[in-house]
Design a protein around this motif. Structure first.
Motif, PDB file in Angstrom:
ATOM      1  N   THR A  87       0.925  -1.222   0.018  1.00 37.08           N
ATOM      2  CA  THR A  87      -0.118   0.079   0.017  1.00 37.08           C
ATOM      3  C   THR A  87       0.898   1.163  -0.041  1.00 37.08           C
ATOM      4  O   THR A  87       0.511   2.258  -0.919  1.00 37.08           O
ATOM      5  CB  THR A  87      -1.041   0.043   1.238  1.00 37.08           C
ATOM      6  N   ALA A  88       2.005   1.393   0.699  1.00 34.15           N
ATOM      7  CA  ALA A  88       2.933   2.354   0.931  1.00 34.15           C
ATOM      8  C   ALA A  88       3.500   2.722  -0.496  1.00 34.15           C
ATOM      9  O   ALA A  88       3.538   3.773  -0.947  1.00 34.15           O
ATOM     10  CB  ALA A  88       4.155   2.029   1.735  1.00 34.15           C
ATOM     11  N   VAL A  89       3.664   1.793  -1.603  1.00 36.64           N
ATOM     12  CA  VAL A  89       4.140   1.722  -2.798  1.00 36.64           C
ATOM     13  C   VAL A  89       3.251   2.340  -3.419  1.00 36.64           C
ATOM     14  O   VAL A  89       3.444   3.239  -4.547  1.00 36.64           O
ATOM     15  CB  VAL A  89       4.961   0.579  -3.203  1.00 36.64           C
ATOM     16  N   ALA A  90       2.123   2.015  -3.180  1.00 36.69           N
ATOM     17  CA  ALA A  90       0.801   2.503  -4.175  1.00 36.69           C
ATOM     18  C   ALA A  90       0.586   3.709  -4.105  1.00 36.69           C
ATOM     19  O   ALA A  90       0.541   4.543  -4.915  1.00 36.69           O
ATOM     20  CB  ALA A  90      -0.495   1.672  -3.853  1.00 36.69           C
ATOM     21  N   ALA A  91       0.836   4.531  -2.675  1.00 33.26           N
ATOM     22  CA  ALA A  91       0.604   5.785  -2.367  1.00 33.26           C
ATOM     23  C   ALA A  91       1.868   6.527  -2.825  1.00 33.26           C
ATOM     24  O   ALA A  91       1.789   7.592  -3.510  1.00 33.26           O
ATOM     25  CB  ALA A  91       0.633   5.765  -0.824  1.00 33.26           C
ATOM     26  N   MET A  92       3.131   5.950  -2.948  1.00 28.54           N
ATOM     27  CA  MET A  92       3.990   6.681  -3.654  1.00 28.54           C
ATOM     28  C   MET A  92       4.363   6.872  -5.101  1.00 28.54           C
ATOM     29  O   MET A  92       4.597   7.808  -5.518  1.00 28.54           O
ATOM     30  CB  MET A  92       5.590   6.077  -3.189  1.00 28.54           C
ATOM     31  N   LYS A  99      -0.797  13.051  -7.838  1.00 29.30           N
ATOM     32  CA  LYS A  99      -2.257  12.941  -7.160  1.00 29.30           C
ATOM     33  C   LYS A  99      -2.157  12.936  -5.743  1.00 29.30           C
ATOM     34  O   LYS A  99      -3.421  13.149  -5.299  1.00 29.30           O
ATOM     35  CB  LYS A  99      -3.023  11.715  -7.762  1.00 29.30           C
ATOM     36  N   LEU A 100      -1.296  12.772  -5.109  1.00 35.79           N
ATOM     37  CA  LEU A 100      -1.220  12.929  -3.412  1.00 35.79           C
ATOM     38  C   LEU A 100       0.016  13.822  -3.233  1.00 35.79           C
ATOM     39  O   LEU A 100       1.157  13.332  -3.912  1.00 35.79           O
ATOM     40  CB  LEU A 100      -1.062  11.478  -2.952  1.00 35.79           C
ATOM     41  N   GLY A 101      -0.093  14.495  -2.241  1.00 37.54           N
ATOM     42  CA  GLY A 101       1.040  15.215  -1.638  1.00 37.54           C
ATOM     43  C   GLY A 101       1.233  14.648  -0.197  1.00 37.54           C
ATOM     44  O   GLY A 101       0.573  14.570   0.578  1.00 37.54           O
ATOM     45  N   LEU A 102       2.743  14.276  -0.059  1.00 33.10           N
ATOM     46  CA  LEU A 102       2.856  13.691   1.080  1.00 33.10           C
ATOM     47  C   LEU A 102       2.751  14.578   2.408  1.00 33.10           C
ATOM     48  O   LEU A 102       2.284  13.961   3.467  1.00 33.10           O
ATOM     49  CB  LEU A 102       4.568  13.338   1.377  1.00 33.10           C
ATOM     50  N   ASP A 103       2.689  15.698   2.400  1.00 34.72           N
ATOM     51  CA  ASP A 103       2.611  16.817   3.431  1.00 34.72           C
ATOM     52  C   ASP A 103       1.329  17.427   3.189  1.00 34.72           C
ATOM     53  O   ASP A 103       1.008  18.502   3.952  1.00 34.72           O
ATOM     54  CB  ASP A 103       3.674  17.447   3.662  1.00 34.72           C
ATOM     55  N   THR A 104       0.285  17.057   2.458  1.00 33.98           N
ATOM     56  CA  THR A 104      -1.036  17.620   2.303  1.00 33.98           C
ATOM     57  C   THR A 104      -2.088  16.958   3.564  1.00 33.98           C
ATOM     58  O   THR A 104      -1.916  15.806   3.563  1.00 33.98           O
ATOM     59  CB  THR A 104      -1.580  17.345   0.907  1.00 33.98           C
ATOM     60  N   TRP A 271      12.043   5.731  -3.040  1.00 34.51           N
ATOM     61  CA  TRP A 271      12.645   4.809  -2.084  1.00 34.51           C
ATOM     62  C   TRP A 271      13.468   5.043  -0.890  1.00 34.51           C
ATOM     63  O   TRP A 271      13.251   4.506  -0.073  1.00 34.51           O
ATOM     64  CB  TRP A 271      13.443   3.704  -3.006  1.00 34.51           C
ATOM     65  N   ALA A 272      13.949   6.211  -1.056  1.00 34.23           N
ATOM     66  CA  ALA A 272      14.804   6.807  -0.205  1.00 34.23           C
ATOM     67  C   ALA A 272      13.818   7.284   1.173  1.00 34.23           C
ATOM     68  O   ALA A 272      14.017   7.113   2.219  1.00 34.23           O
ATOM     69  CB  ALA A 272      15.545   7.883  -0.331  1.00 34.23           C
ATOM     70  N   LEU A 273      12.537   7.824   0.576  1.00 38.39           N
ATOM     71  CA  LEU A 273      11.453   8.312   1.722  1.00 38.39           C
ATOM     72  C   LEU A 273      10.987   7.079   2.417  1.00 38.39           C
ATOM     73  O   LEU A 273      10.797   7.041   3.576  1.00 38.39           O
ATOM     74  CB  LEU A 273      10.547   9.011   0.790  1.00 38.39           C
TER      75      LEU A 273
END
Length: 470
Positions: A87-92, A99-104, A271-273
């Motif tokens: 799921t984490a990779v899908a989000a990334m 379409k997604l912002g990590l800090d949104t 991948w680093a994140l």
């Protein structure tokens, strides 16, 4: 009608019958069979990978006891929470798509969410710093729409303000799955199929579907007293959320491991994140990335995760400096794939073998007295909520119910000792062990700067001197 059989007798016979004597020729086989017998594990699949390549894939025991179907490397197991890494990779992927912002704020994607959720970001969901409840306060046997399940979570109290602490939460990834559907138009597992499973050749990885005809699917088992039973039925909703509702074989996982090692699917910076520890206040961190616990063994970087769901347990550990990964999938709720995988890693790379744990010399007797009182109070159902911090009343009640079920049959502890202490995140964490007449449990307790209990984990260990786990 066939009479019910005791777990020890039936499973010992099954395990012995499923593993021919001809395979009992190396330390890994000997160890696996002994542990399966000792822990009454019906079936198990093992994969060992070096440098991203599969070097061993093997099945042991039975995928289905009623029909005497052996486990093979292509047997499908329910993933449990190791599914979070997918799921984490899908989000990334969606972050890279814009379409997604990590800090949104997640309210940008879920505008009906409570105002108290405004500080929670996608990053907080990925690394369990959101403060959301551990699980939705719903019924496992009830079907819900996405909006109905979200409405249940919306009504639950937060454990702490977003970003203030770390606390493992299935709700984080459940909510993340709903957001993935809203921004991509795809059910999270369909997105995984198109953008992860198919590109990596994970041919049998898929969403759980109890009504579908799925070749090589294992049955999940639970121990009720001394009797082995099929796992309790749960609703399709409970088997469709993004916190780990997947079927995987160890062959699928080997292809996933090759993708991680080759840094496929995502950009290197993504991948680093994924391997970046969670950031907490005062420049502190917690050793959890996006879908992975982070640690070290003998000074070597290590990623790991476990899963447990509906009669299945899974564990994966990656030793990055040694390019070694061990994955174990079991179809039971009583084994210890964590200890098994780490022990097998030590058989493959002897430098990774952990020595016996020993109590800390000179520990304060008052500390062990405090732990004894806590264990007795939990077992009696009277642990004081006022002694805890950063946990909602609902999560506290659920946690105490789980630990009471574990501790109350054991009686009073005969011995308690301190086995380690460290600073993790914002807490001073101490690791104790309690010896009972017929069991040993490990207690990991984190004290906040004010002296309250900020985190607590109580789990069985094989022996008083069993190797410590990071």
């Amino acid at each position: 009608m066939m009479p019910a059989l005791g777990k020890a007798g039936m499973l010992a016979a099954l395990v012995a019958g499923a593993i021919p004597a001809t395979v009992m020729a190396d330390p890994v086989d000997d160890y696996v069979q002994a542990e399966m017998t000792r822990h009454h594990v019906p079936g198990l699949a093992l994969a060992i990978m070096r440098h991203g390549q599969l070097v061993r894939a093997q099945g042991y025991g039975y995928a289905n006891i009623e029909h005497s179907v052996p486990v093979h490397p292509d047997t499908l197991f329910k993933s449990g929470a190791i599914g979070m890494q997918f799921t984490a990779v899908a989000a990334m992927l969606l972050v890279e798509d814009g379409k997604l912002g990590l800090d949104t704020s997640i309210r940008a994607y879920l505008p009906q969410a409570p105002r108290s959720w405004a500080p929670i970001t996608i990053r907080n969901l990925l690394n369990h710093t959101s403060g959301l409840p551990a699980t939705p306060n719903g019924e496992f046997r009830t079907d819900y729409t996405d909006d109905q399940l979200l409405a249940i979570i919306y009504k639950q109290d937060l454990n702490f303000p977003a970003g203030a602490r770390w606390r493992f939460s299935y709700s984080d990834y459940i909510v993340l799955g709903f957001i993935i559907r809203r921004v991509s138009g795809d059910f999270y597992a369909d997105l995984l199929r198109k953008r992860v499973f198919d590109p990596l050749g994970m041919r049998t990885a898929r969403a759980i579907d109890e009504r579908a005809i799925i070749p090589n699917r294992a049955a999940g088992y639970e121990l009720s007293g001394t009797t082995l039973r099929n796992a309790d039925w749960v609703s399709p909703t409970a088997n469709s959320t993004a916190d780990g509702s997947l079927y995987l074989s160890v062959l699928d996982y080997a292809r996933w491991e090759a993708g991680i090692v080759g840094q496929r699917l995502l950009k290197p910076e993504s991948w680093a994140l994924i391997r970046q520890p969670a950031t907490l206040p005062d420049a502190r961190t917690y050793p959890y990335g996006f879908g992975w616990f982070l640690g070290t063994n003998a000074g070597r970087e290590m990623w790991w995760h476990s899963g447990s769901w509906q009669g299945f347990k899974t564990f994966v550990v990656r030793y990055l400096g040694d390019d070694l990964t061990v994955a174990i999938f079991e179809n039971d709720d009583g084994g210890d794939p964590d200890a098994m995988a780490r022990h097998i890693a030590g058989l493959v790379v002897p430098e990774l073998a952990a020595g016996p744990a020993t109590p800390v010399a000179g520990a304060n007797p008052g500390d062990t007295d405090r732990i004894r009182a806590l264990l007795l109070n939990i077992a009696a159902g009277r642990a004081p909520y006022a002694d805890f911090a950063f946990v909602s009343k609902q999560d506290f009640t659920d946690m105490m119910a789980d630990y009471r079920a574990q501790l109350s049959p054991l009686g009073p502890p005969r011995e308690i000792a301190l086995f380690g202490q460290s600073e993790i995140g914002t807490d001073q964490v101490r690791r104790f062990r309690a010896r009972y007449d017929d069991a040993v449990v490990e207690i990991r307790i984190g004290y906040t700067p004010t002296g309250k209990i900020g985190s607590l984990d109580v789990s069985p260990v094989e022996a008083w001197t069993a190797p410590a786990v990071n």
